[in-house]
Write a protein that holds these residues in place. Structure first.
Motif, PDB file in Angstrom:
ATOM      1  N   ARG A  88       0.878   4.171  -2.773  1.00  0.00           N
ATOM      2  CA  ARG A  88       0.619   5.574  -2.403  1.00  0.00           C
ATOM      3  C   ARG A  88       1.797   6.453  -2.795  1.00  0.00           C
ATOM      4  O   ARG A  88       1.627   7.587  -3.241  1.00  0.00           O
ATOM      5  CB  ARG A  88       0.351   5.688  -0.906  1.00  0.00           C
ATOM      6  N   PHE A  89       3.004   5.961  -2.606  1.00  0.00           N
ATOM      7  CA  PHE A  89       4.203   6.726  -2.968  1.00  0.00           C
ATOM      8  C   PHE A  89       4.177   7.063  -4.459  1.00  0.00           C
ATOM      9  O   PHE A  89       4.368   8.212  -4.857  1.00  0.00           O
ATOM     10  CB  PHE A  89       5.466   5.938  -2.621  1.00  0.00           C
ATOM     11  N   TRP A  90       3.952   6.052  -5.288  1.00  0.00           N
ATOM     12  CA  TRP A  90       4.001   6.294  -6.742  1.00  0.00           C
ATOM     13  C   TRP A  90       2.804   7.099  -7.227  1.00  0.00           C
ATOM     14  O   TRP A  90       2.908   7.878  -8.166  1.00  0.00           O
ATOM     15  CB  TRP A  90       4.158   4.973  -7.510  1.00  0.00           C
ATOM     16  N   PHE A 122       3.769  10.509  -6.581  1.00  0.00           N
ATOM     17  CA  PHE A 122       4.773  10.886  -7.575  1.00  0.00           C
ATOM     18  C   PHE A 122       4.114  11.296  -8.893  1.00  0.00           C
ATOM     19  O   PHE A 122       4.426  12.338  -9.463  1.00  0.00           O
ATOM     20  CB  PHE A 122       5.735   9.719  -7.805  1.00  0.00           C
ATOM     21  N   ARG A 125       0.838  -1.203   0.000  1.00  0.00           N
ATOM     22  CA  ARG A 125       0.000   0.000   0.000  1.00  0.00           C
ATOM     23  C   ARG A 125       0.873   1.254   0.000  1.00  0.00           C
ATOM     24  O   ARG A 125       0.607   2.232  -0.712  1.00  0.00           O
ATOM     25  CB  ARG A 125      -0.918   0.008   1.225  1.00  0.00           C
ATOM     26  N   ALA A 126       1.940   1.212   0.799  1.00  0.00           N
ATOM     27  CA  ALA A 126       2.844   2.365   0.878  1.00  0.00           C
ATOM     28  C   ALA A 126       3.493   2.629  -0.482  1.00  0.00           C
ATOM     29  O   ALA A 126       3.619   3.774  -0.918  1.00  0.00           O
ATOM     30  CB  ALA A 126       3.907   2.139   1.943  1.00  0.00           C
TER      31      ALA A 126
END
Lengths: 233, 221
Positions: free
Chosen positions: A100-102, A105, A96-97
């Motif tokens: 969410r990061f991408w 981005f 999930r992290a």
């Protein structure tokens, strides 16, 4: 027997907005019936201004009378509220992290810079184009990691928030190429991004929601002309 | 050779890495803190966050997570006691909405106020005060944004503490009890909280930081 919860869903949006498109795709994938309220962004409805006084923007999702604003916030809300349909995020916290990061981005680094390309010309535009290519290269590298770690796979029918956001940006890449004269979704430069975007444009929900090519070209040309005139003034 | 445990790469003056410290302390998670020098970033940091090369980065059992809100959600989902986000999806959406507002609207304005002067600075101050009034609308009579105890949005709003230290260092008037009583009250409660107060930069050092970095660019009142 459990009583079905009353589920009244309205979406205030605009047909050409990629942010609104994200929410439409999510609602369709989850099989959530909704009423679409088309807003004239030059003449916003009283209701919209009431539901989103802070930003005065679309999309706004109204669920049983309660407004939720900001497309990414809406996507997470949809995923957490309607647990029956396909999930928009993986189960595992680390995956999930990564998603969410991408997503963040694509939203901050790609969207913003592509908008810059659309709104500028000459040297400023060349600079912005260079930045988009750099960011695409980073995404291409990131995809190797995402696909390898099996956080990701494209099966042609399911979409998560990262797919939705990327599709809302580059789903209309053919119209972008026509208006801007630059090929960003280049299979030679960015093979993973390109094959991913291509697969996403084939998903049923995306095909059903895509406006006609000519209309997309026209609206992008309009946005570009208006921005160039404003900066020349 | 599996890497175990929790590491946090941060800097003492960054509100973003301080957010992660709050979250970890709230959950009682033991971690190793690595202070980065942003003018000379460690190979480890560049390896863990090649995309942005920024702090904070959380490394859990060798796996890196970057971006403060992404890290906070990861922490909340991994260590489920003492939840940071509320349980209800609508309340979660509100917390995320206002957290985004803080990073996308408030933070740029707060940075701008430090490098503008005269009429332009006045305009930015007006903007910030309006933003804080909007936040007061979300707080209302609650003790914290998270309710009885602080949560995701309180942690995200830690930047307000940085603004208050900056205004003291540079002689500006932006947030005070008269103009923003609700937020002022919240701030006092936050700074008195046992966990939270461990996660702000030491006051004197922080005041000096602002004076040295921005002192000359602020016009006198």
């Amino acid at each position: 027997m459990k009583m079905a919860k009353e589920n009244n869903v309205k979406l205030h949006g605009m047909w050409a907005s990629p942010y609104v498109k994200r929410v439409e795709i999510a609602l369709k994938i989850k099989g959530i019936p909704y009423e679409f309220v088309e807003e004239d962004l030059v003449n916003k409805s009283q209701l919209l201004l009431q539901y989103n006084p802070v930003h005065k923007k679309v999309p706004v999702l109204i669920h049983n009378g309660k407004p939720i604003c900001e497309s990414l916030v809406i996507l997470e809300y949809i995923d957490e509220t309607w647990k029956n349909g396909p999930p928009l995020l993986p189960q595992d916290p680390y995956k999930r992290a990564k998603v969410r990061f991408w997503t963040s981005f694509v939203e901050k680094e790609l969207f913003e810079n592509l908008l810059l390309v659309a709104r500028s010309e000459g040297e400023a535009q060349e600079k912005a184009i260079k930045v988009v290519f750099e960011k695409l290269q980073l995404l291409e590298e990131g995809l190797k990691d995402l696909f390898q770690g099996e956080t990701y796979h494209i099966d042609g029918e399911t979409m998560g928030i990262l797919d939705i956001v990327l599709c809302s940006l580059f789903g209309a890449h053919e119209a972008q190429e026509e208006v801007l004269g630059v090929k960003f979704i280049d299979p030679e430069k960015f093979p993973l991004v390109c094959s991913w975007v291509t697969a996403l444009t084939e998903v049923t929900a995306v095909k059903e929601l895509r406006p006609p090519h000519e209309k997309l070209v026209a609206v992008l040309q309009f946005i570009r002309q208006r921005a160039l005139q404003a900066s020349a003034a | 050779m599996a890497e175990e445990g929790v590491k946090l790469f941060g800097t003492w003056a960054s509100p973003f890495s301080r957010r992660i410290e709050v979250a970890l302390k709230l959950k009682g998670v033991e971690y190793e803190y690595i202070e980065e020098n942003l003018t000379n970033k460690s190979p480890a940091l560049l390896n863990y966050n090649p995309v942005h090369k920024q702090i904070p980065v959380l490394v859990h059992n060798g796996k890196p997570v970057a971006e403060s809100f992404v890290i906070m959600e990861y922490i909340d989902e991994t260590w489920k006691h003492n939840p940071i986000l509320p349980a209800d999806p609508y309340e979660r959406a509100m917390a995320r909405f206002w957290a985004k507002y803080i990073d996308e609207k408030f933070w740029p304005a707060a940075k701008k106020v430090l490098v503008t002067k005269g009429e332009e600075q006045k305009g930015v101050i007006d903007e910030i005060q309006q933003q804080m009034k909007n936040l007061e609308g979300e707080l209302k009579e609650k003790k914290f944004f998270g309710g009885e105890s602080f949560g995701f949005l309180d942690i995200a709003a830690n930047i307000i503490i940085w603004l208050v230290v900056a205004q003291e260092a540079l002689g500006m008037e932006i947030l005070n009890e008269e103009k923003l009583p609700i937020l002022h009250g919240w701030l006092q409660r936050l700074l008195n909280d046992a966990v939270f107060k461990e996660c702000v930069p030491p006051k004197e050092r922080h005041l000096d930081f602002f004076k040295v970095k921005f002192g000359s660019s602020i016009a006198s009142k």
